[in-house]
Design a protein around this motif. Structure first.
Motif, PDB file in Angstrom:
ATOM      1  N   HIS A   1      -2.606  -3.515  -3.111  1.00  0.00           N
ATOM      2  CA  HIS A   1      -4.011  -3.254  -2.799  1.00  0.00           C
ATOM      3  C   HIS A   1      -4.902  -3.299  -4.044  1.00  0.00           C
ATOM      4  CE1 HIS A   1      -6.866  -0.485  -0.250  1.00  0.00           C
ATOM      5  NE2 HIS A   1      -7.475  -1.551  -0.714  1.00  0.00           N
TER       6      HIS A   1
ATOM      7  N   CYS B   1      -4.417   2.584  -4.974  1.00  0.00           N
ATOM      8  CA  CYS B   1      -3.336   2.230  -4.055  1.00  0.00           C
ATOM      9  C   CYS B   1      -2.589   1.000  -4.583  1.00  0.00           C
ATOM     10  CB  CYS B   1      -3.941   1.945  -2.670  1.00  0.00           C
ATOM     11  SG  CYS B   1      -2.755   1.464  -1.418  1.00  0.00           S
TER      12      CYS B   1
ATOM     13  N   HIS C   1       0.843  -1.198   0.000  1.00  0.00           N
ATOM     14  CA  HIS C   1       0.000   0.000   0.000  1.00  0.00           C
ATOM     15  C   HIS C   1       0.876   1.244   0.000  1.00  0.00           C
ATOM     16  CE1 HIS C   1      -3.717  -2.137   1.431  1.00  0.00           C
ATOM     17  NE2 HIS C   1      -2.794  -3.006   1.796  1.00  0.00           N
TER      18      HIS C   1
ATOM     19  N   TYR D   1      -2.138  -1.126   8.874  1.00  0.00           N
ATOM     20  CA  TYR D   1      -1.005  -1.843   8.259  1.00  0.00           C
ATOM     21  C   TYR D   1      -0.097  -2.455   9.314  1.00  0.00           C
ATOM     22  CZ  TYR D   1      -2.554   1.645   4.890  1.00  0.00           C
ATOM     23  OH  TYR D   1      -3.312   2.454   4.099  1.00  0.00           O
TER      24      TYR D   1
HETATM   25 ZN   LIG Z   1      -4.023   0.477   0.140  1.00  0.00          ZN
END
Ligand SMILES: [Zn+2]
Length: 204
Positions: free
Chosen positions: A165, A174, A57, A91
């Motif tokens: 992503h 993303c 990401h 994350y």
């Molecule tokens: Zn992302």
């Protein structure tokens, strides 16, 4: 320009030293939550996972040079909990402008997302910056490779489960076009494969 043998040797040494981190050393170099001033998530609220994928990401917002990554992480943790009502930062790892790797959410706890895919089983890596607008720098690319290789090795993740992503969601660009290029053209998978082969052979 001619390079004297002694100088050539020290340049070579510098290059090999930079590359000499073993994958366990990469893991140990990750800045833990307590070191950036974060607080642990409540394990009772966590959705546990076993890692099967590695998913990249970006921050999606500009990360201005001079920004303190630790402050950024503390803000992100507060926003994730208070505004999004998530367990923690969505994350598991965050990479700053210098290629330092920070721990986010515990890897045993499934991540969170604003989009339609289920991130359970995914090790989620965020690189700071907006790669729709800027290019990732080499330290960031190298850190992504190191981290992906460490994770692939530790959790036995196949190379074709290294993605990003937008490979799982139609609702996002993303990790941004300029970082996605390295996913799409196989750069990360190729570099990770090399790194894993070196680890295997003990020839880092
Ligand atoms: Zn992302």
């Amino acid at each position: 320009m001619t390079i004297r043998p002694a100088l050539a040797f020290s340049l070579l040494l510098a290059a090999t030293t930079a590359f000499a981190q073993t994958l366990p050393e990469v893991e140990r170099s990750i800045v833990p939550v307590a070191a950036w001033g974060g607080t642990p998530a409540d394990p009772a609220q966590a959705h546990r996972q076993a890692i099967t994928h590695i998913t990249l990401h970006h921050q999606g917002e500009p990360f201005r040079p001079g920004t303190d990554p630790r402050q950024y992480l503390r803000n992100l943790q507060t926003w994730s909990r208070n505004t999004k009502h998530w367990l923690d930062i969505p994350y598991h790892y965050i990479i700053d402008l210098d290629g330092n790797i920070y721990e986010g959410r515990k890897i045993d706890f499934a991540g969170d997302t604003n989009t339609e895919y289920d991130p359970t089983g995914h090790a989620l890596i965020e690189v700071v910056g907006n790669f729709e607008e800027v290019e990732p720098n080499q330290q960031q690319l190298d850190a992504v490779v190191r981290l992906m290789a460490m994770l692939a090795h530790k959790y036995d993740v196949p190379l074709d489960h290294i993605a990003s992503h937008r490979d799982f969601s139609t609702q996002t660009v993303c990790p941004g076009a300029n970082l996605y290029r390295y996913v799409q053209d196989g750069y990360f998978r190729h570099k990770v494969a090399l790194r894993l082969a070196q680890e295997q052979a003990g020839t880092r």
